[in-house]
Structure formats: structure tokens, C-alpha cells
Design a protein around this motif. Sequence first.
Motif, PDB file in Angstrom:
ATOM      1  N   ARG A   1     -27.548 -10.933  -4.004  1.00 12.65           N
ATOM      2  CA  ARG A   1     -26.474 -11.891  -3.727  1.00 12.65           C
ATOM      3  C   ARG A   1     -26.871 -13.298  -4.170  1.00 12.65           C
ATOM      4  O   ARG A   1     -26.065 -14.029  -4.761  1.00 12.65           O
ATOM      5  N   PHE A   2     -28.119 -13.666  -3.913  1.00  8.18           N
ATOM      6  CA  PHE A   2     -28.591 -14.996  -4.296  1.00  8.18           C
ATOM      7  C   PHE A   2     -28.555 -15.180  -5.807  1.00  8.18           C
ATOM      8  O   PHE A   2     -28.055 -16.196  -6.316  1.00  8.18           O
ATOM      9  N   PHE A   3     -29.060 -14.193  -6.527  1.00  3.78           N
ATOM     10  CA  PHE A   3     -29.093 -14.314  -7.988  1.00  3.78           C
ATOM     11  C   PHE A   3     -27.694 -14.231  -8.579  1.00  3.78           C
ATOM     12  O   PHE A   3     -27.423 -14.838  -9.630  1.00  3.78           O
ATOM     13  N   SER A   4     -26.816 -13.508  -7.933  1.00  3.73           N
ATOM     14  CA  SER A   4     -25.426 -13.481  -8.370  1.00  3.73           C
ATOM     15  C   SER A   4     -24.796 -14.865  -8.232  1.00  3.73           C
ATOM     16  O   SER A   4     -24.096 -15.339  -9.146  1.00  3.73           O
ATOM     17  N   TYR A   5     -25.055 -15.532  -7.117  1.00  2.35           N
ATOM     18  CA  TYR A   5     -24.537 -16.884  -6.908  1.00  2.35           C
ATOM     19  C   TYR A   5     -25.108 -17.860  -7.938  1.00  2.35           C
ATOM     20  O   TYR A   5     -24.386 -18.713  -8.463  1.00  2.35           O
ATOM     21  N   LEU A   6     -26.420 -17.758  -8.205  1.00  7.77           N
ATOM     22  CA  LEU A   6     -27.042 -18.649  -9.188  1.00  7.77           C
ATOM     23  C   LEU A   6     -26.384 -18.501 -10.558  1.00  7.77           C
ATOM     24  O   LEU A   6     -26.063 -19.498 -11.231  1.00  7.77           O
ATOM     25  N   SER A   7     -26.199 -17.264 -10.989  1.00  6.82           N
ATOM     26  CA  SER A   7     -25.590 -17.025 -12.301  1.00  6.82           C
ATOM     27  C   SER A   7     -24.126 -17.465 -12.325  1.00  6.82           C
ATOM     28  O   SER A   7     -23.643 -17.986 -13.334  1.00  6.82           O
ATOM     29  N   PHE A   8     -23.432 -17.250 -11.213  1.00  9.67           N
ATOM     30  CA  PHE A   8     -22.043 -17.697 -11.135  1.00  9.67           C
ATOM     31  C   PHE A   8     -21.963 -19.219 -11.214  1.00  9.67           C
ATOM     32  O   PHE A   8     -21.071 -19.773 -11.876  1.00  9.67           O
ATOM     33  N   PHE A   9     -22.895 -19.876 -10.558  1.00  7.17           N
ATOM     34  CA  PHE A   9     -22.964 -21.337 -10.624  1.00  7.17           C
ATOM     35  C   PHE A   9     -23.141 -21.787 -12.077  1.00  7.17           C
ATOM     36  O   PHE A   9     -22.444 -22.699 -12.560  1.00  7.17           O
ATOM     37  N   THR A  10     -24.053 -21.150 -12.778  1.00 11.74           N
ATOM     38  CA  THR A  10     -24.303 -21.499 -14.179  1.00 11.74           C
ATOM     39  C   THR A  10     -23.049 -21.266 -15.018  1.00 11.74           C
ATOM     40  O   THR A  10     -22.691 -22.101 -15.864  1.00 11.74           O
ATOM     41  N   PHE A  11     -22.369 -20.151 -14.786  1.00  5.86           N
ATOM     42  CA  PHE A  11     -21.154 -19.838 -15.541  1.00  5.86           C
ATOM     43  C   PHE A  11     -20.080 -20.906 -15.327  1.00  5.86           C
ATOM     44  O   PHE A  11     -19.462 -21.375 -16.290  1.00  5.86           O
ATOM     45  N   THR A  12     -19.844 -21.295 -14.076  1.00  2.29           N
ATOM     46  CA  THR A  12     -18.790 -22.278 -13.807  1.00  2.29           C
ATOM     47  C   THR A  12     -19.131 -23.634 -14.419  1.00  2.29           C
ATOM     48  O   THR A  12     -18.238 -24.350 -14.892  1.00  2.29           O
ATOM     49  N   MET A  13     -20.418 -23.984 -14.449  1.00  3.16           N
ATOM     50  CA  MET A  13     -20.811 -25.237 -15.100  1.00  3.16           C
ATOM     51  C   MET A  13     -20.588 -25.150 -16.601  1.00  3.16           C
ATOM     52  O   MET A  13     -20.188 -26.131 -17.239  1.00  3.16           O
ATOM     53  N   LEU A  14     -20.824 -23.985 -17.171  1.00  5.68           N
ATOM     54  CA  LEU A  14     -20.573 -23.798 -18.606  1.00  5.68           C
ATOM     55  C   LEU A  14     -19.079 -23.883 -18.906  1.00  5.68           C
ATOM     56  O   LEU A  14     -18.675 -24.422 -19.950  1.00  5.68           O
TER      57      LEU A  14
END
Length: 635
Positions: free
Chosen positions: A112-125
Motif C-alpha cells: 500500500r505504501f509503495f502504491s501511494y508513492l508511485s501514485f504520488f509520482t504519477f499525479t505530479m507527472l
Amino acid sequence: MLYLIFFLPLLGSILAGFFPKIIGDKLSQVVTSVLIIICAFLSFKILHDVYTTQNIYQINILSWIRSGNLNVSWGIYIDTLTAVMLVVVNSVSALVHIYSIGYMKQDPHKPRFFSYLSFFTFTMLVLVTSDNFLQLFFGWEGVGLASYLLIGFWFHKESANNAAIKAFIVNRVGDLGLIIAIFLIFTNFGSLNFVEVFSKSKDLSTNLIKIFGSEYKLLDLICIFLFIGAMGKSAQIILHTWLPDAMEGPTPVSALIHAATMVTAGVFLVARCSPLFEYSALALNIVAFVGATTAIFAASIAITQTDIKRIIAYSTCSQLGYMFFAAGIGAYHIAIFHLFTHAFFKALLFLGAGSVIHAFHEEQNIEKMGGVWKKIPLTYIFMVIGTLALTGFPFLAGFYSKDAILEASYFSKSLLSGYAFTIGLITAFITAIYSWRLIFKTFHGKFNNENITYEKVHESGAIMLIPLFFLSLGAIFSGYLFKDLFIGINHQSFWGKSIFFNNQVMLQHFPVWLFFLIPTLIIGSIPISYFLFLKKKKNIEIFIENQKPFYNFLKNKWYFDELYDSIFVKPSKKIGNIFWKKIDIGIIDNFGPDGISKVVKNISIISSKFQSGFLYHYALVTLIGLIILVTILII
């Protein structure tokens, strides 16, 4: 390649978030990290391509909204500014992902944590690659959602939940400003596409708009509301209160949010909209004033804090102030240069702080540390490198970018350039003082922790130290390697059309006295801090005792939280209680569902009394009913 850099983080987030039982803990960490690492390498390649070819990449993925005059596509737009942001976001995110493998080793919810991190990166992109204001707003809100999820990741802690809600609500205030700006842009420009809007900015620069009987300059209003949005995301004074509380999330979250992604979005927005801001002197002066004020405000608070992460968080807030007042005097390229260098040394400091916390078994109070530089020498070296870069020590990353900001403000003809330069110079000295205070109290002096013994303090594993090593390279060399590209003589050819240079700020050499004063202040802060916070600590204690009101004012963060609690929180609760108890329960429930059910219940009780089992009772009820029916028919 452009599709990969855009969608790989989303793919990693989906795999780790929706299929954790299938791929497992370890594979979810590896997959998300590898995908972000690929994005980081692709980002450097894109920056090289954009620089060498001067091309602007624009791809329409799909037609998103068609309604009347509103025609918005979902696309990828990459110019020099976007390419620089891609490098910052993906490189720091990749190192944070790797670091998190070690830091979150004992956590039971790693997928769940790594999913959130990657989602954060995606939204910033999504935010930085958008070619229109609506897509940018989608990424803007996505970053807000991801920050809420990450700050409140340890949801079993009440403080983490409160911090997440606080961040979400305060950002909504700023986002309202951005929404109003977008409405004004579409209404008056007839488009939300960046290229179309910016091409019309000069023609509409003299347009006026009437509100409540008064006329205002259209671009003044648009730029002010855009900046209000930027203030929320980048934690500028008034809308800054969420930033220090966001430290409740895991340390890698702090590094990602406060070094490379969410808080830099506001600076990116102002730079992206430079063709609008350049025609609004009022908005630029507001940006410069708020930025400079935030710089010294946050620095003055950081010098009194004892939580290692909060000190670095307020440092971030202060450095964002530098970026904004650089943009406010028209030096957008220098603001982005400082954003670029700051991402590396601030991520280094946050992750270094995480290594310290890990070594002290989750202790974050620097007053309960000390004397461990020999026990965790690698963490100590990396933290010192980050501190040197942050303070602007000669020839490290912060030296080039911060010095350029001070130069630009010194030679600028902006109305507030003098104020910005003076505040920037004072803040640079305060920054150096509180940064070395952190180093000396954390690593030097006596060991002060009562919860663990000195022998149990241990160095972090390689999986956590390797990212620190790469970030330290960025903290040392990023300023020197990129200064000519970003702010050199030919910087306009590098930035191309991604930044609008109307009132160009020309960098010149400082006068001799200033040329020697600034390094002297920065280098001199080391022995001063050593003397104040290590050698002669009693002098500081005496000063605090004599200046208790002033110290409490800084310690309590200028009482902003208490002020907002009195003005907004408590009255809102009272109004809520009135509506809840008097109107909702007292009127709506009482005369609505509760009242009707009470009437039905009373009728049922009365009716049940006729169900006695005696035949003559039933005959009597039937007779009464028949009489009533006949009477009604006759009438």
C-alpha cells in the motif's frame, strides 16, 4: 518513450495497490522501484534531447472534454521547464523508493505504501506535463489526494490522521484561488490551453474587469488567484500551517513531498505562467513580498524547534520563500535553478534524518540525541554535506543557486528588490545557524537518550545509504554542473519559450564588500553555532529565560495555529453544534422521521388495545367504523 515516462508510475501503483496478494510484498517494492528508476533515466534523456534539439514535444492522448466552447484534450507537453521538472521528480522519487525498501522493512503494509508513492509520482507527472490548465488542475488535486494518503499512512495514529486532514483542508483553500483563476482565464481568453492563453496575454494585458461596481486589471486578478493556489501547495505564510504537521507521515514521504514534488508545484505554476505574471506588476510584487516574508518567518521558527523533521520542514518552507521572491522579481529561471538544487540537498537531509531516527529507534527530538557521529559516521557525513549545501557553503549546490537569487534581488529594479535582498541575506545567516544547531545537537556533545543505550545506536543498512550517496553527489555537483545552462549567459536559448523573459534580470558581480560578506556569514555560522549550542549552552538557556515571551512566540510558530483555531475552528464547531442540535435534531428529526415514527407508534399502541381477544370488542370497533363510513358517505 514519452508514454512510458508518463504511465510507468501509474502501472506500478496499480500493481502494488490492487494485486498485493498476487505479487507479494517484495515484488511490489521491486516492481514500483524499478519502474520509477526507468522513468528517472528516461527523464535525463528527455532533458538532453530537449536541450540539444530545442524541440517541444506535444502529444494528444485523447479528447477529454467537449462542451460548448470548452475543448480540452488530455496530453503530454514537454518543453525545457517540464524536462527539468521530470528530472527532479523522477530522480528523487526513484531514490526515495529505494530508500523506503529499507526504511519500511518492518511495516506490514508495504504494498500500500509503495502504491501511494508511485501514485504520488504519477499525479505530479500529470501536473508538470499538462498542456492546459484543466489537466494541470487534475494533477494538482491528485497530488493533494496522494499527500493526504501518505501523510495519514499510519492511520492508527490520531496525530497522523489530524495532520492529513489539516493538509487536505488548507490546500483546499489555496485550490479555490486556482479554480477562480481558471474560470477567469476561460471566460476572458476563451481557452484553457497554455499556448493559446499565453499568446493572448499581451493583447489582454490592459483589459479591465468589473466586480461589485469596481474595475480591476484582469491579469492582476488572474495572477493573484493563481498565486493563492501556489501559496497553498508551496506552504507560503498564511497557508503554511499544514507543512510542519505533515511530518507525521513516514520519513520517505517527507522527502518526496517536501523536496521534489508537492511543495515545488507552486513555484512551477508561477514559472509556467510567467507570460501572465510579467504583465502584472502588482501580482509580482505580492509574490516577492510573500516569498521574502515566508523565508524569514519559517527560518525564525526553525531555530527554536527540537523535532529533527520539523526543523528541516521549516527549512523547506523558508527555501520555497527564496524561490518565490526570485520569481517575484522576474528571475523565474533562477527560482527553478534553486528548486533543482534544493531537491537534492533537501531530500538528502530528510532521508539522512530518517537514518538518524532509525538509528535512535524512532526518536526525533534532537535534545535526546548527541555524541553519535562515530557510531553512524556515514549518516553523519551525508547530513553534513546536505547542511553545507543548504547553507550555501562555497562551491556546493546551494551556493550557486542561493547566491544567484541574492544577486538578482540586489541588481533588480523591482519595487521590493531591496526588501527581498535584505531579508534573503538575514535568512541565509539564520538558516546556517539553525542547520548547524541540528548537526551539533544530533551528532556531537554528550549522548542524551535515556530510552536506548549508546551501544544500541547503529548505522543504517546499504539499501538506505546508497540513495543518500547519490543525493550527496547532487548536493555537491548539481549547482556547478548546471549553473551555466540554467542561469548562464546563454540561459535564454536553454529555456527557449518555456519561460517568458520580458523584464530580464541581469546578473552582475557583487560589490567587493558583499562578495566577501556572504561567504563570511555562512562559514562564520559554524563556530558561532558550535559556541552557542555545544560549548556554552548555558548562555542560550539564560537568553531564553530572559526573553521568554519572544522565545515562546517563535517556539509556538508565531501562534498561527492558535489564531486560526480561535478565528475559524472554534466558531465553526459552535455553528456546527447549533445546526446539529437545534436544527438537525431539534427541528428536522423531531418533526421529520422521529416525529412521524412517534405518531405511528402512539397510534399503534392505541390500536393494540382493541386487540383484546373478546368478540364484542371487535363487534364494537366494526360498528363504530361502519357508522363513520356511512356518515362520510351521507355528507
